[in-house]
Design a protein around this motif. Structure first.
Motif, PDB file in Angstrom:
ATOM      1  N   LEU A 126       0.717  -0.899  -0.100  1.00  0.00           N
ATOM      2  CA  LEU A 126      -0.116  -0.048   0.413  1.00  0.00           C
ATOM      3  C   LEU A 126       0.870   1.961   0.596  1.00  0.00           C
ATOM      4  O   LEU A 126       0.798   2.216  -0.725  1.00  0.00           O
ATOM      5  CB  LEU A 126      -1.255  -0.357   1.467  1.00  0.00           C
ATOM      6  N   ALA A 127       1.429   1.438   0.565  1.00  0.00           N
ATOM      7  CA  ALA A 127       2.712   2.348   0.945  1.00  0.00           C
ATOM      8  C   ALA A 127       3.651   2.749  -0.623  1.00  0.00           C
ATOM      9  O   ALA A 127       2.969   3.901  -1.146  1.00  0.00           O
ATOM     10  CB  ALA A 127       3.978   1.916   1.737  1.00  0.00           C
ATOM     11  N   GLU A 128       3.533   1.943  -0.959  1.00  0.00           N
ATOM     12  CA  GLU A 128       4.457   2.218  -3.055  1.00  0.00           C
ATOM     13  C   GLU A 128       3.439   2.186  -3.420  1.00  0.00           C
ATOM     14  O   GLU A 128       3.660   2.848  -4.686  1.00  0.00           O
ATOM     15  CB  GLU A 128       4.978   0.249  -3.457  1.00  0.00           C
ATOM     16  N   TRP A 129       2.454   2.061  -3.587  1.00  0.00           N
ATOM     17  CA  TRP A 129       1.021   2.119  -4.213  1.00  0.00           C
ATOM     18  C   TRP A 129       0.526   3.489  -4.372  1.00  0.00           C
ATOM     19  O   TRP A 129       0.307   4.486  -4.994  1.00  0.00           O
ATOM     20  CB  TRP A 129      -0.153   1.404  -4.072  1.00  0.00           C
ATOM     21  N   VAL A 130       0.668   3.914  -3.259  1.00  0.00           N
ATOM     22  CA  VAL A 130       0.272   5.513  -2.807  1.00  0.00           C
ATOM     23  C   VAL A 130       1.519   6.563  -3.432  1.00  0.00           C
ATOM     24  O   VAL A 130       1.669   7.516  -3.389  1.00  0.00           O
ATOM     25  CB  VAL A 130       0.530   5.768  -1.732  1.00  0.00           C
ATOM     26  N   GLU A 131       3.086   5.881  -2.681  1.00  0.00           N
ATOM     27  CA  GLU A 131       3.971   6.274  -3.446  1.00  0.00           C
ATOM     28  C   GLU A 131       4.530   6.669  -4.524  1.00  0.00           C
ATOM     29  O   GLU A 131       4.611   7.406  -5.619  1.00  0.00           O
ATOM     30  CB  GLU A 131       5.315   6.384  -2.614  1.00  0.00           C
ATOM     31  N   THR A 132       3.781   5.423  -6.053  1.00  0.00           N
ATOM     32  CA  THR A 132       3.674   5.742  -7.138  1.00  0.00           C
ATOM     33  C   THR A 132       2.957   5.757  -7.843  1.00  0.00           C
ATOM     34  O   THR A 132       3.821   6.226  -8.813  1.00  0.00           O
ATOM     35  CB  THR A 132       4.442   3.884  -7.612  1.00  0.00           C
ATOM     36  N   GLY A 133       2.538   5.797  -7.743  1.00  0.00           N
ATOM     37  CA  GLY A 133       0.503   6.264  -8.469  1.00  0.00           C
ATOM     38  C   GLY A 133       0.308   4.771  -9.136  1.00  0.00           C
ATOM     39  O   GLY A 133      -0.473   4.402 -10.070  1.00  0.00           O
TER      40      GLY A 133
END
Length: 136
Positions: A94-101
Motif C-alpha cells: 500500500l505504501a508503494e502504491w501511494v508513493e508511485t501511483g
C-alpha cells in the motif's frame, strides 16, 4: 485532503490476495502446474526476524518474499519440509502504491510474479517477460 480521501479506504488483505490470485490464474499453464503446493500469505508486514535476516531496516521496504527452494534445487529425497510460501506484505504494498501511483492490481501482479519467479529460479529478465505475459 489526506491520502485515504484520495484513494478511499485501504484495501484489506483479502483484496490483495484476490489480486494476487488473479495474477496467478493468468500464468501460462506450464507455470501454474507447478504452483499447487505453494502457499500464498498476505500479512500486514514482515516480522523483525525476517527483516534482520535480509538486512532490511524498515518493514515498508519489503513488499514480498519467497520462502522455499527453487524447483530446480529440489530433490526427490526432500521430505518433512514446510511448503514453499509466497508472502505479500500489505502495508509495504500500500505504501508503494501511494508513493508511485502505479495501479494497485499492476503492483500486486508485479510483486506476486517476482516472488513466483524465485520459486522457478528465474532471472529478473525472465520475471519481467512472465509479468508481461500475464498483463492485461
Amino acid at each position: 485532503m489526506n491520502g485515504q480521501d484520495a484513494y478511499g479506504p485501504p484495501p484489506q488483505a483479502d483484496a490483495i490476495e484476490g489480486l494476487a490470485r488473479d495474477a496467478i490464474a493468468r500464468l501460462p499453464a506450464a507455470f501454474a502446474a507447478h504452483l499447487g503446493d505453494v502457499v500464498l500469505l498476505v500479512e500486514e508486514e514482515a516480522d523483525a526476524e525476517t527483516l534482520a535476516d535480509l538486512g532490511i531496516d524498515h518493514p515498508l521496504d519489503l513488499t514480498g518474499l519467497y520462502h522455499g527452494r527453487p524447483i530446480g534445487e529440489k530433490s526427490s529425497t526432500d521430505s518433512g519440509a514446510l511448503p514453499d510460501r509466497i508472502h505479500l506484505y500489505r502495508q509495504a504494498i500500500l505504501a508503494e502504491w501511494v508513493e508511485t501511483g502505479v495501479r494497485l492490481d499492476d503492483l500486486v501482479r508485479h510483486v506476486t510474479i517476482h516472488e513466483i519467479g524465485h520459486h522457478f529460479g528465474l532471472s529478473d529478465d525472465d520475471m519481467h517477460a512472465l509479468e508481461d505475459a500475464v498483463a492485461d
